[in-house]
Write a protein that holds these residues in place. Sequence first.
Motif, PDB file in Angstrom:
ATOM      1  N   TRP A   1      -2.994   3.114   5.894  1.00 56.77           N
ATOM      2  CA  TRP A   1      -3.242   2.805   7.817  1.00 56.77           C
ATOM      3  C   TRP A   1      -3.684   1.210   7.871  1.00 56.77           C
ATOM      4  O   TRP A   1      -4.385   1.007   7.085  1.00 56.77           O
ATOM      5  CB  TRP A   1      -4.000   3.499   8.601  1.00 56.77           C
ATOM      6  N   ASP A   2      -3.242   0.332   9.090  1.00 53.40           N
ATOM      7  CA  ASP A   2      -3.265  -0.800   9.370  1.00 53.40           C
ATOM      8  C   ASP A   2      -5.257  -0.890  10.029  1.00 53.40           C
ATOM      9  O   ASP A   2      -6.093  -0.330  10.668  1.00 53.40           O
ATOM     10  CB  ASP A   2      -2.086  -1.751  10.415  1.00 53.40           C
TER      11      ASP A   2
ATOM     12  N   ALA B   1      -9.642   3.867  -3.749  1.00 52.69           N
ATOM     13  CA  ALA B   1      -9.258   3.095  -2.320  1.00 52.69           C
ATOM     14  C   ALA B   1      -8.409   2.056  -2.557  1.00 52.69           C
ATOM     15  O   ALA B   1      -8.734   1.677  -3.971  1.00 52.69           O
ATOM     16  CB  ALA B   1      -9.943   2.199  -1.263  1.00 52.69           C
ATOM     17  N   MET B   2      -6.812   1.663  -1.542  1.00 53.22           N
ATOM     18  CA  MET B   2      -6.076   0.359  -1.939  1.00 53.22           C
ATOM     19  C   MET B   2      -5.317   0.241  -0.642  1.00 53.22           C
ATOM     20  O   MET B   2      -5.924   0.783   0.721  1.00 53.22           O
ATOM     21  CB  MET B   2      -4.791   1.093  -2.429  1.00 53.22           C
ATOM     22  N   MET B   3      -5.342  -1.228  -0.541  1.00 50.38           N
ATOM     23  CA  MET B   3      -5.109  -2.444  -0.106  1.00 50.38           C
ATOM     24  C   MET B   3      -4.479  -3.420  -0.072  1.00 50.38           C
ATOM     25  O   MET B   3      -4.904  -3.575  -0.953  1.00 50.38           O
ATOM     26  CB  MET B   3      -6.781  -2.679   0.521  1.00 50.38           C
ATOM     27  N   SER B   4      -3.418  -3.534   0.756  1.00 48.89           N
ATOM     28  CA  SER B   4      -2.583  -4.769   0.819  1.00 48.89           C
ATOM     29  C   SER B   4      -3.075  -5.409   1.371  1.00 48.89           C
ATOM     30  O   SER B   4      -3.216  -5.246   2.829  1.00 48.89           O
ATOM     31  CB  SER B   4      -1.531  -4.775   1.366  1.00 48.89           C
ATOM     32  N   ALA B   5      -3.271  -7.158   1.460  1.00 46.29           N
ATOM     33  CA  ALA B   5      -3.397  -7.706   1.887  1.00 46.29           C
ATOM     34  C   ALA B   5      -2.687  -8.059   3.559  1.00 46.29           C
ATOM     35  O   ALA B   5      -1.223  -7.806   2.830  1.00 46.29           O
ATOM     36  CB  ALA B   5      -3.684  -9.609   1.773  1.00 46.29           C
ATOM     37  N   PRO B   6      -3.194  -8.543   4.503  1.00 42.81           N
ATOM     38  CA  PRO B   6      -2.031  -9.157   5.702  1.00 42.81           C
ATOM     39  C   PRO B   6      -1.569 -10.184   5.529  1.00 42.81           C
ATOM     40  O   PRO B   6      -2.012 -10.668   4.070  1.00 42.81           O
ATOM     41  CB  PRO B   6      -3.672  -9.664   7.071  1.00 42.81           C
ATOM     42  N   ALA B   7      -1.066 -10.258   6.785  1.00 46.09           N
ATOM     43  CA  ALA B   7       0.327 -11.659   6.130  1.00 46.09           C
ATOM     44  C   ALA B   7       0.373 -12.693   5.454  1.00 46.09           C
ATOM     45  O   ALA B   7       0.724 -13.404   4.640  1.00 46.09           O
ATOM     46  CB  ALA B   7       1.417 -11.420   7.501  1.00 46.09           C
ATOM     47  N   GLU B   8      -1.169 -13.165   5.980  1.00 45.59           N
ATOM     48  CA  GLU B   8      -2.077 -14.445   5.259  1.00 45.59           C
ATOM     49  C   GLU B   8      -1.925 -14.349   4.042  1.00 45.59           C
ATOM     50  O   GLU B   8      -2.194 -15.554   3.203  1.00 45.59           O
ATOM     51  CB  GLU B   8      -2.665 -14.597   6.200  1.00 45.59           C
ATOM     52  N   GLY B   9      -1.712 -13.163   3.255  1.00 41.84           N
ATOM     53  CA  GLY B   9      -2.112 -13.040   1.741  1.00 41.84           C
ATOM     54  C   GLY B   9      -3.432 -13.331   1.525  1.00 41.84           C
ATOM     55  O   GLY B   9      -4.550 -13.135   1.855  1.00 41.84           O
ATOM     56  N   TYR B  10      -3.956 -13.366  -0.824  1.00 39.84           N
ATOM     57  CA  TYR B  10      -5.372 -12.697  -0.760  1.00 39.84           C
ATOM     58  C   TYR B  10      -5.831 -14.238  -0.798  1.00 39.84           C
ATOM     59  O   TYR B  10      -5.093 -14.937  -0.333  1.00 39.84           O
ATOM     60  CB  TYR B  10      -4.846 -12.773  -1.980  1.00 39.84           C
TER      61      TYR B  10
ATOM     62  N   THR C   1       0.185  -1.003  -0.337  1.00 38.46           N
ATOM     63  CA  THR C   1      -0.049   0.032   0.325  1.00 38.46           C
ATOM     64  C   THR C   1       0.906   0.902   0.122  1.00 38.46           C
ATOM     65  O   THR C   1       0.610   1.991  -0.793  1.00 38.46           O
ATOM     66  CB  THR C   1      -0.592  -0.271   1.100  1.00 38.46           C
ATOM     67  N   ASP C   2       2.198   1.254   0.942  1.00 33.96           N
ATOM     68  CA  ASP C   2       2.860   2.879   0.876  1.00 33.96           C
ATOM     69  C   ASP C   2       3.191   2.866  -0.129  1.00 33.96           C
ATOM     70  O   ASP C   2       3.460   4.397  -1.129  1.00 33.96           O
ATOM     71  CB  ASP C   2       3.645   2.131   1.979  1.00 33.96           C
TER      72      ASP C   2
ATOM     73  N   ARG D   1      -3.836  -3.513   5.045  1.00 29.24           N
ATOM     74  CA  ARG D   1      -3.031  -2.027   4.937  1.00 29.24           C
ATOM     75  C   ARG D   1      -3.989  -1.134   3.829  1.00 29.24           C
ATOM     76  O   ARG D   1      -3.637  -1.660   2.888  1.00 29.24           O
ATOM     77  CB  ARG D   1      -1.558  -2.408   4.670  1.00 29.24           C
ATOM     78  N   MET D   2      -4.423  -0.235   4.524  1.00 30.87           N
ATOM     79  CA  MET D   2      -5.523   0.581   2.731  1.00 30.87           C
ATOM     80  C   MET D   2      -4.678   2.214   2.888  1.00 30.87           C
ATOM     81  O   MET D   2      -4.369   2.357   3.920  1.00 30.87           O
ATOM     82  CB  MET D   2      -6.425   0.395   3.872  1.00 30.87           C
ATOM     83  N   ALA D   3      -5.394   2.885   2.095  1.00 30.10           N
ATOM     84  CA  ALA D   3      -5.522   3.681   1.720  1.00 30.10           C
ATOM     85  C   ALA D   3      -6.275   4.234   0.998  1.00 30.10           C
ATOM     86  O   ALA D   3      -6.771   3.865   0.117  1.00 30.10           O
ATOM     87  CB  ALA D   3      -3.420   4.444   1.605  1.00 30.10           C
ATOM     88  N   ILE D   4      -6.425   6.087   1.217  1.00 33.48           N
ATOM     89  CA  ILE D   4      -7.410   6.578   0.164  1.00 33.48           C
ATOM     90  C   ILE D   4      -6.629   7.048  -0.913  1.00 33.48           C
ATOM     91  O   ILE D   4      -5.691   8.543  -0.708  1.00 33.48           O
ATOM     92  CB  ILE D   4      -8.763   7.074   0.978  1.00 33.48           C
ATOM     93  N   VAL D   5      -7.048   7.461  -1.754  1.00 33.60           N
ATOM     94  CA  VAL D   5      -5.997   8.404  -2.907  1.00 33.60           C
ATOM     95  C   VAL D   5      -7.475   8.902  -3.867  1.00 33.60           C
ATOM     96  O   VAL D   5      -8.557   8.226  -3.946  1.00 33.60           O
ATOM     97  CB  VAL D   5      -5.174   7.366  -3.597  1.00 33.60           C
TER      98      VAL D   5
END
Length: 258
Positions: free
Chosen positions: A230-231, A249-258, A211-212, A236-240
């Motif tokens: 933000w987590d 919005a964009m979001m990366s999955a937590p450690a366990e993945g998609y 996300t970053d 982890r998400m963000a709005i642009v």
Amino acid sequence: MSTRDTAWAPGTPCWVDVAVGDVDSARLFYEGLFDWSVESGPPEFGGYSNAFKKGRYAAGITPQMTAGEPAAWTTYFAVADIDGVAAKVTASGGNVVADPMDVADLGKMALATDPAGAMFGLWQAGKHTGYTIANEPGTVIWTENMSTDWVVNKGFYQKVFGWDYDDMSDETFKYATFQVEGRVAGGLGEIAESADATGAHWSVYFAVEDTDQAVDQAVRLGGSVIRPPWDTPQGRMAIVTDTQGASFAMMSAPAEGY
């Protein structure tokens, strides 16, 4: 990753597109951000372009119907009987702002607003069934409705699409996921009137690897940050916004993945 080559179940988010004043500028932005391949349709489709990820339909980019309107993303929901669902929209307190229309042999579409004023689309599939890839970086991973009329909107969408809900609310917030055929398909939440600067809306979330890094890339491409990363328990998400002000919005999955 999810791929699908048949029509989505009625009531499922099945397509998203962004209406902008400058399609070429949008194409460059989203190709640079999500690694899309954007192809313009024939002249009879008025400049509508389809975005592909790994050769599959991911989203659309369309010229604004009215000059001067804010650029915005629209979420479309699959329906089997677009005329019948459009009638339910009106009967349930919403408004149909673009009557059902044929889009050649690709399908039928309509645009509507819910009682809180959030715009959404209806899509009855023909040859075009909606996005054929989702839930992987560069594609749609989540959609949600936010408004100050959460209870009213829950009732509205239940009547229109027959959704079941899983209420996740507590004393600090109101939110529910909605289900189609027993599977979670999106969410509805409430926002405080003081925070409702954008009005009621449907938000589109795109999956990203990081996300970053994706936010930094969006800014390099000319976009703007509405809410920095933000987590959350979901990732982890963000709005642009893109270069023309359309927010997503964009979001990366937590450690366990998609």
